[in-house]
Design a protein around this motif. Structure first.
Motif, PDB file in Angstrom:
ATOM      1  N   VAL A   1      14.226  21.250  37.967  1.00 56.30           N
ATOM      2  CA  VAL A   1      14.822  19.942  37.696  1.00 56.30           C
ATOM      3  C   VAL A   1      14.334  19.463  36.328  1.00 56.30           C
ATOM      4  CG1 VAL A   1      15.060  17.554  38.455  1.00 56.30           C
ATOM      5  CG2 VAL A   1      14.930  19.394  40.153  1.00 56.30           C
ATOM      6  N   ASP A   2      15.301  19.127  35.475  1.00 55.91           N
ATOM      7  CA  ASP A   2      14.996  18.568  34.158  1.00 55.91           C
ATOM      8  C   ASP A   2      15.376  17.092  34.136  1.00 55.91           C
ATOM      9  OD1 ASP A   2      14.215  21.064  33.342  1.00 55.91           O
ATOM     10  OD2 ASP A   2      16.109  21.531  32.311  1.00 55.91           O
ATOM     11  N   ILE A   3      14.651  16.336  33.357  1.00 59.28           N
ATOM     12  CA  ILE A   3      14.986  14.927  33.144  1.00 59.28           C
ATOM     13  C   ILE A   3      15.679  14.801  31.788  1.00 59.28           C
ATOM     14  CG2 ILE A   3      14.134  12.563  33.017  1.00 59.28           C
ATOM     15  CD1 ILE A   3      13.715  13.881  35.723  1.00 59.28           C
TER      16      ILE A   3
ATOM     17  N   VAL B   1      19.788  19.440  37.768  1.00 59.08           N
ATOM     18  CA  VAL B   1      19.360  20.618  38.524  1.00 59.08           C
ATOM     19  C   VAL B   1      19.773  21.872  37.761  1.00 59.08           C
ATOM     20  CG1 VAL B   1      19.645  21.924  40.657  1.00 59.08           C
ATOM     21  CG2 VAL B   1      19.485  19.423  40.725  1.00 59.08           C
ATOM     22  N   ARG B   2      18.825  22.769  37.563  1.00 55.42           N
ATOM     23  CA  ARG B   2      19.092  24.019  36.842  1.00 55.42           C
ATOM     24  C   ARG B   2      18.900  25.204  37.776  1.00 55.42           C
ATOM     25  NH1 ARG B   2      15.855  24.526  31.374  1.00 55.42           N
ATOM     26  NH2 ARG B   2      17.080  26.457  31.408  1.00 55.42           N
ATOM     27  N   LEU B   3      19.807  26.167  37.671  1.00 55.74           N
ATOM     28  CA  LEU B   3      19.727  27.428  38.404  1.00 55.74           C
ATOM     29  C   LEU B   3      19.867  28.576  37.418  1.00 55.74           C
ATOM     30  CD1 LEU B   3      22.217  26.690  41.345  1.00 55.74           C
ATOM     31  CD2 LEU B   3      19.737  26.334  41.357  1.00 55.74           C
ATOM     32  N   LYS B   4      19.187  29.674  37.680  1.00 58.05           N
ATOM     33  CA  LYS B   4      19.351  30.877  36.878  1.00 58.05           C
ATOM     34  C   LYS B   4      19.788  31.985  37.826  1.00 58.05           C
ATOM     35  CE  LYS B   4      17.452  32.879  32.728  1.00 58.05           C
ATOM     36  NZ  LYS B   4      16.402  32.734  31.692  1.00 58.05           N
ATOM     37  N   VAL B   5      21.114  32.165  37.928  1.00 56.05           N
ATOM     38  CA  VAL B   5      21.673  33.108  38.899  1.00 56.05           C
ATOM     39  C   VAL B   5      22.878  33.818  38.299  1.00 56.05           C
ATOM     40  CG1 VAL B   5      20.925  31.789  40.929  1.00 56.05           C
ATOM     41  CG2 VAL B   5      23.170  31.338  39.913  1.00 56.05           C
TER      42      VAL B   5
ATOM     43  N   LEU C   1      23.540  21.432  36.734  1.00 53.44           N
ATOM     44  CA  LEU C   1      24.345  20.682  37.693  1.00 53.44           C
ATOM     45  C   LEU C   1      23.889  19.228  37.747  1.00 53.44           C
ATOM     46  CD1 LEU C   1      24.131  23.294  40.610  1.00 53.44           C
ATOM     47  CD2 LEU C   1      25.994  23.073  38.953  1.00 53.44           C
ATOM     48  N   ARG C   2      24.855  18.334  37.840  1.00 52.43           N
ATOM     49  CA  ARG C   2      24.552  16.916  38.028  1.00 52.43           C
ATOM     50  C   ARG C   2      25.031  16.506  39.420  1.00 52.43           C
ATOM     51  NH1 ARG C   2      27.231  14.915  34.027  1.00 52.43           N
ATOM     52  NH2 ARG C   2      25.475  14.554  32.590  1.00 52.43           N
ATOM     53  N   PHE C   3      24.090  16.068  40.263  1.00 51.72           N
ATOM     54  CA  PHE C   3      24.424  15.649  41.627  1.00 51.72           C
ATOM     55  C   PHE C   3      24.437  14.128  41.722  1.00 51.72           C
ATOM     56  CE2 PHE C   3      23.175  19.997  42.487  1.00 51.72           C
ATOM     57  CZ  PHE C   3      24.035  20.369  43.507  1.00 51.72           C
TER      58      PHE C   3
END
Length: 340
Positions: free
Chosen positions: A282-284, A291-295, A261-263
């Motif tokens: 969070v990755d750069i 923002v990364r989620l694993k769901v 995701l990009r906020f």
């Protein structure tokens, strides 16, 4: 039963009087002082009765209902006084920080109204609120306010469902999902009660079905009754059912996804300080934070992302990105310009 706020205020006034050693407090003088202060601070007129003051003194003394164990003594020379020089009902190390913690605990317990276990803590918190407000002179203005729990439907089933899970007893549930034409009645092996977003849910295994958890919203339950079927424990730890979810509603054929995701710059700090999920990282990438989620995708995840509007962009996976795009296009159709 929790102590009333007026009673707590009377105790505080009595305590203040008895700590003023220069005064000789007869019963009548003490009654008039309590009546005056309570009338001024509560906004309610009328004298405190003789019986009320006697009960208050009894409740404050050792063995009384308040738990203060106040060393209240009387003699002809000194009148009513504390026999211990430095005693006060407020002599404890509790602070406003302690009150915040207890208020949070009370807020959680008040969500369990159907279990009836918040009564005693409510009385404790009331006494702490009175201590802090009376000592600091904050009675006339609110400086600390907590969100009140919603009075949601279905809480009447909490106690019965809780007991069934604890005692490992199967139950007949009469349940009508939203949009279903009628209710269905079936035996369920109940494993876990869970709250999400102000609503209660019970998770269990439908009797005679393939293994797998089913979720029932308490506000859609119409009846609960014991069943004679032998109880079957869950093959997996029920507390892990929702470890990979945001929300309660698993979408059909859903699988664990790695979501990027990009906020917007304005929204990102809020996401970093209050993560969307425990898997959040969070990755750069190219100088920006992703923002990364694993769901597992759920209806609640879709609703959450749509709620951020233009402040979020789904980068991956493409299927989720397309779904959000379609939902936004449908929403936009509701706001087409009209001519008059």
């Amino acid at each position: 039963m929790p102590t009333s706020k007026n009673a707590l205020l009377r105790y505080a006034v009595i305590d203040a009087c008895l700590r003023r050693k220069a005064h000789r407090w007869t019963f009548e003088k003490l009654r008039r002082e309590v009546s005056t202060v309570v009338g001024e601070q509560s906004g309610e007129g009328g004298d405190i009765s003789i019986r009320t003051l006697r009960e208050d003194l009894k409740n404050m003394r050792s063995g009384g209902a308040t738990g203060y164990d106040a060393p209240i003594a009387w003699d002809a020379e000194n009148g009513y006084h504390y026999s211990e020089e430095e005693y006060s009902i407020f002599n404890n190390p509790l602070t406003i920080d302690d009150l915040v913690v207890l208020q949070q605990a009370l807020g959680a317990l008040e969500q369990l109204q159907g279990l009836g276990i918040s009564e005693e803590l409510h009385g404790v918190v009331q006494r702490l609120e009175m201590r802090l407000s009376y000592q600091d002179g904050l009675n006339e203005r609110v400086v600390l306010q907590f969100e009140q729990p919603a009075n949601v439907q279905g809480q009447q089933w909490l106690s019965q469902l809780y007991t069934a899970i604890k005692n490992q007893q199967t139950q007949w549930l009469t349940y009508q999902p939203f949009h279903a034409p009628e209710a269905r009645r079936e035996v369920v092996h109940l494993h876990l009660l869970k709250q999400y977003n102000g609503r209660w849910f019970v998770i269990g295994q439908r009797h005679g079905r393939l293994p797998g958890a089913s979720v029932f919203a308490l506000d859609r339950i119409q009846g609960v009754a014991p069943s004679e079927e032998r109880y079957q424990q869950s093959e997996d730890d029920p507390t892990t059912f929702f470890a990979n979810l945001i929300g309660m509603s698993v979408l059909p054929r859903a699988a664990l996804l790695d979501i990027k995701l990009r906020f917007s710059a304005n929204r990102l700090p809020y996401i970093l300080t209050k993560p969307l999920h425990s898997s959040q990282q969070v990755d750069i990438a190219e100088g920006e934070e992703i923002v990364r989620l694993k769901v597992v995708p759920t209806r609640e995840l879709i609703t959450l992302l749509l709620g951020y509007g233009a402040d979020v962009e789904v980068i991956e996976p493409v299927e989720l990105r397309n779904q959000i795009q379609m939902e936004l296009a449908r929403a936009l159709e509701n706001y087409q310009l009209t001519t008059r």
